[in-house]
Design a protein around this motif. Sequence first.
Motif, mmCIF file in Angstrom:
data_model
loop_
_atom_site.group_PDB
_atom_site.id
_atom_site.type_symbol
_atom_site.label_atom_id
_atom_site.label_comp_id
_atom_site.label_asym_id
_atom_site.label_seq_id
_atom_site.Cartn_x
_atom_site.Cartn_y
_atom_site.Cartn_z
ATOM 1 N N PHE A 234 0.866 -1.177 0.000
ATOM 2 C CA PHE A 234 0.000 0.000 0.000
ATOM 3 C C PHE A 234 0.911 1.238 0.000
ATOM 4 O O PHE A 234 1.491 1.570 1.028
ATOM 5 N N LEU B 36 -3.145 -12.174 13.851
ATOM 6 C CA LEU B 36 -3.471 -11.017 14.677
ATOM 7 C C LEU B 36 -3.920 -9.860 13.798
ATOM 8 O O LEU B 36 -3.759 -9.898 12.572
ATOM 9 N N SER B 37 -4.428 -8.819 14.434
ATOM 10 C CA SER B 37 -4.858 -7.630 13.708
ATOM 11 C C SER B 37 -3.676 -7.060 12.917
ATOM 12 O O SER B 37 -2.574 -6.950 13.441
ATOM 13 N N GLY B 38 -3.922 -6.734 11.658
ATOM 14 C CA GLY B 38 -2.873 -6.148 10.827
ATOM 15 C C GLY B 38 -1.974 -7.173 10.148
ATOM 16 O O GLY B 38 -1.044 -6.807 9.432
ATOM 17 N N SER B 39 -2.252 -8.460 10.350
ATOM 18 C CA SER B 39 -1.372 -9.486 9.765
ATOM 19 C C SER B 39 -1.619 -9.681 8.270
ATOM 20 O O SER B 39 -0.851 -10.358 7.589
ATOM 21 N N GLY B 40 -2.720 -9.109 7.743
ATOM 22 C CA GLY B 40 -2.941 -9.178 6.289
ATOM 23 C C GLY B 40 -4.090 -10.065 5.865
ATOM 24 O O GLY B 40 -4.258 -10.342 4.674
ATOM 25 N N LYS B 41 -4.919 -10.473 6.812
ATOM 26 C CA LYS B 41 -5.999 -11.416 6.499
ATOM 27 C C LYS B 41 -6.999 -10.837 5.504
ATOM 28 O O LYS B 41 -7.308 -11.455 4.485
ATOM 29 N N SER B 42 -7.517 -9.652 5.833
ATOM 30 C CA SER B 42 -8.525 -9.047 4.947
ATOM 31 C C SER B 42 -7.917 -8.715 3.593
ATOM 32 O O SER B 42 -8.565 -8.867 2.551
ATOM 33 N N THR B 43 -6.677 -8.244 3.614
ATOM 34 C CA THR B 43 -6.004 -7.936 2.353
ATOM 35 C C THR B 43 -5.939 -9.202 1.493
ATOM 36 O O THR B 43 -6.229 -9.175 0.293
#
Length: 426
Positions: free
Chosen positions: A39, A87-94
């Motif tokens: 990004f 964890l949060s920010g690990s890239g799952k949604s991306t």
Amino acid sequence: MTPLAPVNFEIGPGSTPATAAPVDTRPALIEVQDVSKMFGDRGAEALAMLAAGEDRAAVLARTGTAVGLNHVSFDVAEGEILVVMGLSGSGKSTMLRCLNRLIEPSSGTIRVRGADVTAMAPGVLREFRRKTFGMVFQHFALFPHRTILGNVEFGLEVQGMAKPARRDSAMRAIELVGLKGWDARYPSELSGGMKQRAGLARALAADAAVLLMDEAFSALDPLIRRDMQQELVELQRRLRKTIVFVSHDLDEAIALGGRIVLMKDGAIAQAGTAEAILANPATPYVARFVEHIDVASVLKVGTLTAVPPCVLRPGDDPAAAADRMEAMGCDSALAINAAGRLLGRADLSALRRVPAGQGVDRAVQPCARVPASASVKQALPVVAEEAEPVAVVDDADRLRGTIDRVGIINALARQSRRPAQEATAP
Ligand SMILES: Nc1ncnc2c1ncn2[C@@H]1O[C@H](COP(=O)(O)OP(=O)(O)OP(=O)(O)O)[C@@H](O)[C@H]1O
Ligand SMILES: [Mg+2]
């Protein structure tokens, strides 16, 4: 006459777990190859820094570019539930959004049934996305001024499907998720759990091959959440959907039962079944991640079977079988038919009473059994009730071995120790 012992069916400790096989033998529906996502404007520079071994923080500090995904590769098999964890920010949604290119990958390839999604022109992509993927989000994303039916049929309406046909599809989906009778209500009249059912119905109505679910149950109360997890597993079994499910909750990943892709800092830390990850954490980070796992709900009975010392087969002579059992110290033995299916159990005393010229089946009584695919937690009540080791059977009721209390306790103790020890490694 077949000799009674030694038992020679090809099972026992070290054999392939019953649960791993179906997942691994299915063809890959989605292939993710070396996908990265930066990004920011200086993506190429960021990629080069990552390749040179720099970490995400350094990349962000120097280039202002956030690393969403860092060289990610994995397959999703047709008909499996794959859980993307981290964890949060690990890239799952991306990761999830790159699958249908709601987020554009910076590099790498994504194929669905062999078709290169990353190379599709916008028009083709739109059509492909619509046909292939259904999405379910954490916050339902229902239109407040449309009824549940209106919400569920919305996608089909946009596609230009005629009203009777789309009503049909939508009502079927509403029924599938257990919302029958609620189709004329508005979202504000529904509880959180029901809203999420409506969200699920909307994704199912279009009958897409793949469901992408991003923290879909995270906003629900724990009890409702557990119900939804179970129902999703049921639904998946019935509809044979392929599901990619994003969650930060390890218990949820285990409840959904499929393989897990564990992400850290935009990269895959480890991928595999919960059992495999628990048994062999790839790094101290993974070990720490699975440290508090409920081992009993992860371990499958099929991986803990022992080979029973005595098994009765058709054609065995009862008296000779009883002699062998006595010599081996067995008070009873499991009996199988010619196809290896479990018939039941015969006591030594009952075998002794079988009249001459009759078969061992005269002494066989029905007995308890647990499926190899059951978790230790599921099997425990049965094993605790039984004095003898309990028969473990496969989907076709073929005997795979036995399981007893001592085997379970040893396995739990072994597994519980391991991650804690590895977590202390540097
Ligand atoms: N549009 C964006 N612009 C800039 N950075 C982004 C953007 N989307 C995601 N990121 C960054 O990419 C990384 C991965 O984000 P992502 O949303 O995929 O995480 P996640 O694992 O889904 O987290 P969460 O559990 O909090 O939803 C994070 O560092 C995030 O800041
Ligand atoms: Mg997310």
